[in-house]
Design a protein around this motif. Structure first.
Motif, PDB file in Angstrom:
ATOM      1  N   TYR A  11      31.742  43.883  41.652  1.00  0.00           N
ATOM      2  CA  TYR A  11      31.641  44.264  40.243  1.00  0.00           C
ATOM      3  C   TYR A  11      30.623  45.393  40.067  1.00  0.00           C
ATOM      4  O   TYR A  11      29.712  45.556  40.885  1.00  0.00           O
ATOM      5  CB  TYR A  11      31.220  43.067  39.397  1.00  0.00           C
ATOM      6  CG  TYR A  11      32.293  42.019  39.222  1.00  0.00           C
ATOM      7  CD1 TYR A  11      33.256  42.154  38.233  1.00  0.00           C
ATOM      8  CD2 TYR A  11      32.339  40.893  40.041  1.00  0.00           C
ATOM      9  CE1 TYR A  11      34.238  41.190  38.049  1.00  0.00           C
ATOM     10  CE2 TYR A  11      33.323  39.924  39.874  1.00  0.00           C
ATOM     11  CZ  TYR A  11      34.266  40.079  38.874  1.00  0.00           C
ATOM     12  OH  TYR A  11      35.252  39.123  38.712  1.00  0.00           O
ATOM     13  N   ALA A  12      30.751  46.133  38.972  1.00  0.00           N
ATOM     14  CA  ALA A  12      29.832  47.244  38.694  1.00  0.00           C
ATOM     15  C   ALA A  12      29.136  47.084  37.346  1.00  0.00           C
ATOM     16  O   ALA A  12      27.914  47.100  37.263  1.00  0.00           O
ATOM     17  CB  ALA A  12      30.574  48.573  38.745  1.00  0.00           C
ATOM     18  N   THR A  13      29.905  46.955  36.269  1.00  0.00           N
ATOM     19  CA  THR A  13      29.328  46.811  34.927  1.00  0.00           C
ATOM     20  C   THR A  13      30.247  45.942  34.077  1.00  0.00           C
ATOM     21  O   THR A  13      31.400  45.690  34.431  1.00  0.00           O
ATOM     22  CB  THR A  13      29.174  48.163  34.195  1.00  0.00           C
ATOM     23  OG1 THR A  13      30.470  48.765  34.060  1.00  0.00           O
ATOM     24  CG2 THR A  13      28.237  49.093  34.925  1.00  0.00           C
ATOM     25  N   GLN A  14      29.718  45.505  32.943  1.00  0.00           N
ATOM     26  CA  GLN A  14      30.534  44.932  31.879  1.00  0.00           C
ATOM     27  C   GLN A  14      30.279  45.764  30.629  1.00  0.00           C
ATOM     28  O   GLN A  14      29.126  46.038  30.289  1.00  0.00           O
ATOM     29  CB  GLN A  14      30.160  43.468  31.621  1.00  0.00           C
ATOM     30  CG  GLN A  14      30.477  42.531  32.771  1.00  0.00           C
ATOM     31  CD  GLN A  14      30.157  41.091  32.420  1.00  0.00           C
ATOM     32  OE1 GLN A  14      30.062  40.722  31.263  1.00  0.00           O
ATOM     33  NE2 GLN A  14      29.986  40.263  33.437  1.00  0.00           N
ATOM     34  N   CYS A  15      31.358  46.170  29.959  1.00  0.00           N
ATOM     35  CA  CYS A  15      31.221  47.063  28.808  1.00  0.00           C
ATOM     36  C   CYS A  15      31.847  46.448  27.572  1.00  0.00           C
ATOM     37  O   CYS A  15      32.919  45.847  27.642  1.00  0.00           O
ATOM     38  CB  CYS A  15      31.906  48.401  29.082  1.00  0.00           C
ATOM     39  SG  CYS A  15      31.272  49.289  30.515  1.00  0.00           S
TER      40      CYS A  15
ATOM     41  N   VAL B 159      26.581  48.354  27.454  1.00  0.00           N
ATOM     42  CA  VAL B 159      26.911  48.370  28.882  1.00  0.00           C
ATOM     43  C   VAL B 159      25.925  47.434  29.554  1.00  0.00           C
ATOM     44  O   VAL B 159      24.727  47.725  29.636  1.00  0.00           O
ATOM     45  CB  VAL B 159      26.819  49.790  29.477  1.00  0.00           C
ATOM     46  CG1 VAL B 159      27.105  49.761  30.977  1.00  0.00           C
ATOM     47  CG2 VAL B 159      27.794  50.729  28.774  1.00  0.00           C
ATOM     48  N   GLN B 160      26.436  46.286  29.993  1.00  0.00           N
ATOM     49  CA  GLN B 160      25.608  45.287  30.655  1.00  0.00           C
ATOM     50  C   GLN B 160      25.626  45.562  32.153  1.00  0.00           C
ATOM     51  O   GLN B 160      26.672  45.509  32.788  1.00  0.00           O
ATOM     52  CB  GLN B 160      26.145  43.884  30.381  1.00  0.00           C
ATOM     53  CG  GLN B 160      25.449  42.774  31.152  1.00  0.00           C
ATOM     54  CD  GLN B 160      24.019  42.553  30.698  1.00  0.00           C
ATOM     55  OE1 GLN B 160      23.769  42.137  29.578  1.00  0.00           O
ATOM     56  NE2 GLN B 160      23.066  42.839  31.591  1.00  0.00           N
ATOM     57  N   LEU B 161      24.459  45.877  32.717  1.00  0.00           N
ATOM     58  CA  LEU B 161      24.385  46.096  34.158  1.00  0.00           C
ATOM     59  C   LEU B 161      24.438  44.751  34.868  1.00  0.00           C
ATOM     60  O   LEU B 161      23.818  43.772  34.434  1.00  0.00           O
ATOM     61  CB  LEU B 161      23.107  46.848  34.513  1.00  0.00           C
ATOM     62  CG  LEU B 161      22.939  48.218  33.835  1.00  0.00           C
ATOM     63  CD1 LEU B 161      21.708  48.926  34.372  1.00  0.00           C
ATOM     64  CD2 LEU B 161      24.172  49.084  34.020  1.00  0.00           C
TER      65      LEU B 161
ATOM     66  N   VAL C 158      24.395  38.813  35.878  1.00  0.00           N
ATOM     67  CA  VAL C 158      23.853  39.887  35.054  1.00  0.00           C
ATOM     68  C   VAL C 158      22.458  40.302  35.507  1.00  0.00           C
ATOM     69  O   VAL C 158      21.677  39.504  36.028  1.00  0.00           O
ATOM     70  CB  VAL C 158      23.811  39.483  33.566  1.00  0.00           C
ATOM     71  CG1 VAL C 158      25.198  39.192  33.051  1.00  0.00           C
ATOM     72  CG2 VAL C 158      22.891  38.289  33.341  1.00  0.00           C
TER      73      VAL C 158
ATOM     74  N   VAL D 220      20.291  46.727  30.014  1.00  0.00           N
ATOM     75  CA  VAL D 220      21.517  47.110  29.318  1.00  0.00           C
ATOM     76  C   VAL D 220      21.384  48.550  28.830  1.00  0.00           C
ATOM     77  O   VAL D 220      20.279  49.079  28.690  1.00  0.00           O
ATOM     78  CB  VAL D 220      21.804  46.185  28.114  1.00  0.00           C
ATOM     79  CG1 VAL D 220      22.020  44.755  28.567  1.00  0.00           C
ATOM     80  CG2 VAL D 220      20.675  46.266  27.083  1.00  0.00           C
TER      81      VAL D 220
ATOM     82  N   LYS E 282      30.754  53.727  27.905  1.00  0.00           N
ATOM     83  CA  LYS E 282      31.915  52.906  27.579  1.00  0.00           C
ATOM     84  C   LYS E 282      33.131  53.776  27.306  1.00  0.00           C
ATOM     85  O   LYS E 282      34.235  53.513  27.822  1.00  0.00           O
ATOM     86  CB  LYS E 282      31.598  52.024  26.363  1.00  0.00           C
ATOM     87  CG  LYS E 282      32.786  51.359  25.696  1.00  0.00           C
ATOM     88  CD  LYS E 282      33.397  50.274  26.544  1.00  0.00           C
ATOM     89  CE  LYS E 282      34.495  49.541  25.768  1.00  0.00           C
ATOM     90  NZ  LYS E 282      35.166  48.516  26.552  1.00  0.00           N
TER      91      LYS E 282
END
Length: 355
Positions: A306-310, A320-322, A329, A333, A343
């Motif tokens: 995984y890389a990020t959650q947007c 943008v959650q690193l 997590v 952010v 995003k």
């Protein structure tokens, strides 16, 4: 005609990207999907808010590739005969099948939800209802990414409506403390009310019934969970308890080795992570990998980090959650203009990655 016949069913992030790339190789490819245009699913909340969302033509994505698109729906798989039955009565034979039908909104067995609530799949219909109907209470059910994006986008686009986000647990509970605090702050700034730890037990024409009481609403939007399309299980592919097809480390069905399953439909296990979550961020890399595998450009097992959650939070904000490679997590952010640009870049770049 030379080579094998590879049939791909489903034209989402996984299926369309796989078909376009396999079509570069020597094999004949047939894509079975009813759509004429790609559904950019992670932008359906924008569509519901009346925004213009680019939907590239599937024919344009497949231009120059050895792929025939049959604009019909797969309704049955004859795994013994290696044939796909379509809703217009055709039987399409294959040497290799790529199953990429993805997922759909799950009603979770809640009475009245399917009859009285709008899922994201009905974004256009929801847009018309909100734009043309008399304003009132709009309840969004689901405190995950889809629910948050819908609540913020709709609160911003339709300020005459009172938006209420209802969640069985904590809204954005998987995010870091900073990430969750930012989401709640944006919801508050947009005037959206948040109801946490309120489990919905029924949906009626007048709103929601929860374990602890009623929530009146003129419109209900359902974003509580997703489930895989049922065709895999109904056809006899080995699936897990959630209905996702069981695959090996090369994304091949454990029960039918001539079938590959990718995207939300597949229970893909990655060492150090476990089962990958349903997301375009996991689906598209599977499509890219499978195309390399089937065209002989790799024989290695599928790998992923995984890389990020947007999250988009309306037009003016984003998160943008690193995260770590295993999807846990990090504290940090990105928000404001930086988060919005990151995003937007990711989301707008996805259709370009299909080919």
């Amino acid at each position: 005609m030379t080579g094998k016949h590879i049939v791909v069913i489903g034209a989402g992030y996984a299926g369309l990207s796989a078909a376009a790339r396999i079509g570069r190789g020597p094999d004949r490819v047939t894509l079975i999907a009813p759509e004429q245009r790609f559904t950019h699913r992670v932008r359906l909340h924008e569509l519901a808010a009346g925004r213009q969302v680019a939907r590239p033509e599937i024919a344009r994505v497949l231009r120059g590739r050895k792929v025939t698109h049959r604009a019909t729906r797969a309704v049955e798989l004859d795994l013994a005969a290696r044939e796909v039955l379509t809703e217009d009565g055709e039987r399409v034979a294959y040497d290799t099948l790529v199953y990429a039908l993805g997922s759909r909104t799950s009603w979770g067995g809640v009475p009245g939800a399917a009859e009285h609530a709008y899922p994201t799949e009905r974004a256009e219909e929801l847009r018309r209802r909100l734009a043309e109907g008399a304003p009132g209470m709009l309840a969004v059910v689901g405190g995950g990414a889809t629910g948050i994006e819908l609540a913020t986008e709709l609160a911003e686009a339709y300020p005459a409506w009172q938006v209420r986000l209802v969640a069985a647990g904590r809204v954005g509970g998987w995010l870091s403390e900073r990430g969750r605090a930012h989401v709640l702050a944006v919801l508050d700034r947009l005037g959206a009310r948040v109801d946490e730890n309120r489990r919905v037990t029924a949906v009626t024409a007048h709103g929601l019934t929860c374990e602890d009481g009623e929530i009146p609403a003129e419109v209900v939007v359902w974003a509580a969970s997703m489930e895989p399309q049922p065709l895999a299980a109904a056809s006899g592919l080995a699936v897990n308890a959630q209905g996702r097809a069981l695959v090996d480390d090369h994304l091949r069905s454990v029960s039918h080795p001539e079938v590959y399953v990718i995207g939300d439909a597949a229970a893909v296990e990655v060492p150090g992570i476990g089962e990958l979550r349903m997301a375009c961020a996991t689906a598209m890399p599977q499509g890219h990998y499978l195309a390399k595998l089937l065209t002989g450009r790799t024989d290695k097992p599928f790998s992923y980090r995984y890389a990020t959650q947007c999250l988009s939070l309306g037009r003016g904000e984003a998160l943008v959650q690193l995260i770590h490679g295993d999807d846990s997590v990090r504290p940090r952010v990105l928000t404001g203009a930086t988060g919005r640009l990151v995003k937007a870049g990711i989301v707008k770049g996805l259709p370009l990655s299909l080919r």
